[in-house]
Structures are given as structure tokens and as C-alpha cells.
Design an enzyme around this catalytic site. Sequence first.
Site, mmCIF file in Angstrom:
data_model
loop_
_atom_site.group_PDB
_atom_site.id
_atom_site.type_symbol
_atom_site.label_atom_id
_atom_site.label_comp_id
_atom_site.label_asym_id
_atom_site.label_seq_id
_atom_site.Cartn_x
_atom_site.Cartn_y
_atom_site.Cartn_z
ATOM 1 N N LYS A 121 0.827 -1.205 0.000
ATOM 2 C CA LYS A 121 0.000 0.000 0.000
ATOM 3 C C LYS A 121 0.865 1.260 0.000
ATOM 4 O O LYS A 121 0.659 2.178 -0.797
ATOM 5 C CB LYS A 121 -0.928 0.020 1.218
ATOM 6 C CG LYS A 121 -1.910 1.186 1.219
ATOM 7 C CD LYS A 121 -2.458 1.484 2.590
ATOM 8 C CE LYS A 121 -1.483 2.332 3.384
ATOM 9 N NZ LYS A 121 -2.044 2.821 4.672
ATOM 10 N N ASP A 139 -6.332 1.187 0.945
ATOM 11 C CA ASP A 139 -6.364 1.404 2.386
ATOM 12 C C ASP A 139 -7.752 0.999 2.894
ATOM 13 O O ASP A 139 -8.553 0.420 2.149
ATOM 14 C CB ASP A 139 -6.026 2.857 2.740
ATOM 15 C CG ASP A 139 -7.116 3.834 2.313
ATOM 16 O OD1 ASP A 139 -8.071 3.411 1.612
ATOM 17 O OD2 ASP A 139 -7.024 5.014 2.676
#
Length: 220
Positions: A121, A139
Site C-alpha cells: 500500500k 487502504d
Amino acid sequence: MLKNTEIRYCLDQMSEMFPEAHCELNHTNPFELIIAVSLSAQCTDKLVNKVTKDLFQKYKTPGDYLQVSIEELQSDIRSIGLYRNKAKNIQSLCRMVLDEYGGEIPMDRDELTKLPGVGRKTANVVVSVAFNIPAIAVDTHVERVSKRLGICRWKDSVLEVEKTLMRKIPAEEWSVTHHRLIFFGRYHCKAQNPQCPSCPLLELCREGKKRMKAKAVING
């Protein structure tokens, strides 16, 4: 699951709702961004920005973070969750950036994920925001919105959500869609209090319709 035409409608509506969606972590270069994103794990962007306001005045380069003791760095980020582990990762990251990348943050996602404390991420955020390379960082907001709308399946892992979004969204829209999904999840389709009654996507949203039906039953 939403059809491609329905996904297109959702993306267009989010574009109208949040035309200025962007990375809300304050930074002036790729190095500051990777530090900010590393600090943001399980923490709000607002708090990170509050901490980095002073942090980025004190520490300008990877070498600066290595000139102080781990205790001093911990003290500088103490108000952020998991500060001990994050301080350790930041110093290890800075050492690796200096030793293996000549003091520069690498542009390649696979190279970025070799850095301590940098997962997929974080790497996706950095390549997208700092280097304008198309990527979708998943996220909690992106995952929640994607699953509530039915773009992805409830059981999908974070990686499966990312791959599904990449498959269903044109590559040139990956980065901007990432920001719009975050804004939509952060300010509209919130975890605890989603704004279903005023949502332009309600008719397509399986979760929203379920919530509204449950609300109607409760209200009699």
C-alpha cells in the site's frame, strides 16, 4: 457485483463529488512522502500532518534521521500510534536508502517494498503520488467502499481488491480513482455513519439499500 457500466457511473459520480481529491499527507518530496505514509499506518492523516510539521523542519535527509538516537526520534513522533516500531523502521529505511539507493527514494514499487516498514500500500502511494506512475493503493477506505458497492467481493483480500480495481478501471484513472475512493470513504461513505440517505449511488449500493431497509423497519 456491479457491471462495468455501473462501475463507470460510480466513478463519474465520485468525480463530481470530489473533483479535487488528492493525497492529504503534507510533503514536498518523495522522501518526505514515504516517511509520512509510513507514519500514517493505523493513524489519521490529520495527526500525521501535525507531527510532520515539526519533524520535516528538523529532519531534511535520510542522514538526519541517523544522526539522532532512537529515543530522540521516538520522542519526536510519540503522539503517533506504534511510534516505537515506526521510529525503528524509519531509521532502518534511511540506512538502506543511503547504503543501497544513493540517498534517493527508488521509483520502482518492488524496490520500495524492500524498504523496512514499506508494504504494498505504501509503495503504491509513493509511486502514484511522488512519481505519477499509475497505481491503486488499497487502504481501509478503498477496501470498504469497493466492497460496500459490490465492485469487489466481501471475502476478497486487500491484494484481490487491488487486482480487481486495476482490472475494472482504466489504468490512466488508477491514481485519481484511488484518491476519490478515499475521499468518498473518508467524508461520505464513513465506516460508522455512512451518508446513505443522501448518496447518489444508493440505488446501486447493496450495503446502502440493506441499511436503509433495516432503518425503515426500525422506524416502523
